[in-house]
Structure formats: C-alpha cells, structure tokens
Write a protein that holds these residues in place. Structure first.
Motif, mmCIF file in Angstrom:
data_model
loop_
_atom_site.group_PDB
_atom_site.id
_atom_site.type_symbol
_atom_site.label_atom_id
_atom_site.label_comp_id
_atom_site.label_asym_id
_atom_site.label_seq_id
_atom_site.Cartn_x
_atom_site.Cartn_y
_atom_site.Cartn_z
ATOM 1 N N LYS A 26 0.836 -1.185 0.000
ATOM 2 C CA LYS A 26 0.000 0.000 0.000
ATOM 3 C C LYS A 26 0.879 1.246 0.000
ATOM 4 C CE LYS A 26 -3.635 -2.230 2.563
ATOM 5 N NZ LYS A 26 -4.234 -2.384 3.861
ATOM 6 N N PRO A 27 0.436 2.272 -0.686
ATOM 7 C CA PRO A 27 1.204 3.517 -0.668
ATOM 8 C C PRO A 27 1.193 4.148 0.731
ATOM 9 C CG PRO A 27 -0.653 3.631 -2.201
ATOM 10 C CD PRO A 27 -0.700 2.307 -1.543
ATOM 11 N N THR A 29 0.980 7.408 1.341
ATOM 12 C CA THR A 29 0.010 8.498 1.374
ATOM 13 C C THR A 29 -1.199 8.109 0.540
ATOM 14 O OG1 THR A 29 1.001 9.554 -0.558
ATOM 15 C CG2 THR A 29 1.840 10.223 1.606
ATOM 16 N N TYR A 30 -2.204 8.953 0.572
ATOM 17 C CA TYR A 30 -3.400 8.680 -0.213
ATOM 18 C C TYR A 30 -3.062 8.745 -1.705
ATOM 19 C CZ TYR A 30 -3.494 13.772 -0.472
ATOM 20 O OH TYR A 30 -3.159 15.088 -0.668
ATOM 21 N N THR A 31 -3.890 8.115 -2.501
ATOM 22 C CA THR A 31 -3.641 8.062 -3.941
ATOM 23 C C THR A 31 -4.463 9.130 -4.654
ATOM 24 O OG1 THR A 31 -5.405 6.472 -4.331
ATOM 25 C CG2 THR A 31 -3.211 5.575 -3.843
ATOM 26 N N LYS A 32 -4.115 9.351 -5.906
ATOM 27 C CA LYS A 32 -4.839 10.321 -6.726
ATOM 28 C C LYS A 32 -6.290 9.886 -6.909
ATOM 29 C CE LYS A 32 -3.474 13.088 -10.642
ATOM 30 N NZ LYS A 32 -2.645 13.172 -11.826
ATOM 31 N N THR A 33 -6.505 8.595 -7.043
ATOM 32 C CA THR A 33 -7.860 8.072 -7.193
ATOM 33 C C THR A 33 -8.679 8.322 -5.932
ATOM 34 O OG1 THR A 33 -7.026 6.361 -8.670
ATOM 35 C CG2 THR A 33 -9.202 6.009 -7.721
ATOM 36 N N GLN A 34 -8.074 8.093 -4.764
ATOM 37 C CA GLN A 34 -8.784 8.370 -3.513
ATOM 38 C C GLN A 34 -9.145 9.848 -3.411
ATOM 39 O OE1 GLN A 34 -5.904 6.795 -0.687
ATOM 40 N NE2 GLN A 34 -7.384 5.248 -0.058
ATOM 41 N N TYR A 35 -8.229 10.711 -3.829
ATOM 42 C CA TYR A 35 -8.490 12.148 -3.803
ATOM 43 C C TYR A 35 -9.688 12.486 -4.692
ATOM 44 C CZ TYR A 35 -7.930 17.123 -4.727
ATOM 45 O OH TYR A 35 -8.165 18.462 -4.885
ATOM 46 N N TYR A 70 -2.907 6.305 3.438
ATOM 47 C CA TYR A 70 -3.782 5.495 2.589
ATOM 48 C C TYR A 70 -4.970 4.915 3.369
ATOM 49 C CZ TYR A 70 -5.149 1.923 -0.787
ATOM 50 O OH TYR A 70 -5.854 1.141 -1.667
#
Length: 94
Positions: A26-27, A29-35, A70
C-alpha cells in the motif's frame, strides 16, 4: 523444513508469485484516485467544511486532510459513503 516454525501468513506469502507480492504494497500516502473519490463525495453529499473538519478531528485527530495516509483516507471515504445524511426530523418520520 518444519511448517510449525513459520507463521501461517508467511507461508501463504511465500507461495505467491513475486509480481503479486509487490502489487499488494500500500502507498504511504493517499492516492490520486482516492483524492478524486473524496472530491466527488464532498460535492455529491454536499458535505460542509465544518462537518468535514469535525470528521477529521474526531476520527484521526488531524486538522489538515493532506496529512492522511492510505488507510485513513480509505476510512474517511467509507464514513462519507455510509453516513446517514438525513436530518433528525426526517429519521423520526421514516
């Protein structure tokens, strides 16, 4: 080799293909998709800034959403999706 000396989780992961193991990481930080999902949810559910800040402080003790990792972003999206947005009056009438 005795199987009893190994954790079950380790044995399972040892028998996976190498490319699958790398994909499971898992990354940090949050992902672009989650954003993108978060932005759409805020617009669709008409989430106010006050309510959003309340959730951040209550769930994660954070003031800035950009500090979410994440898992925290996943949890925030989950809460926003399944939150009961009806007012108290609407809930009692239903």
């Amino acid at each position: 080799m005795k199987l009893m000396n190994y954790d079950k989780k380790d044995l399972i992961y040892q028998n996976m293909r190498a490319d699958v193991q790398r994909a499971q990481k898992k990354p940090q930080t949050y992902t672009k998709t989650q954003y993108g999902i978060l932005c759409r949810l805020i617009q669709q559910k008409k989430v106010t800034e006050q309510f959003f800040n309340f959730l951040l402080e209550s769930l994660f003790e954070l003031k800035d959403w950009k500090q979410l990792n994440y898992e925290q972003m996943y949890e925030l999206i989950h809460v926003l999706i399944f939150w009961n947005y009806q007012t108290k009056k609407e809930r009692t009438n239903a």
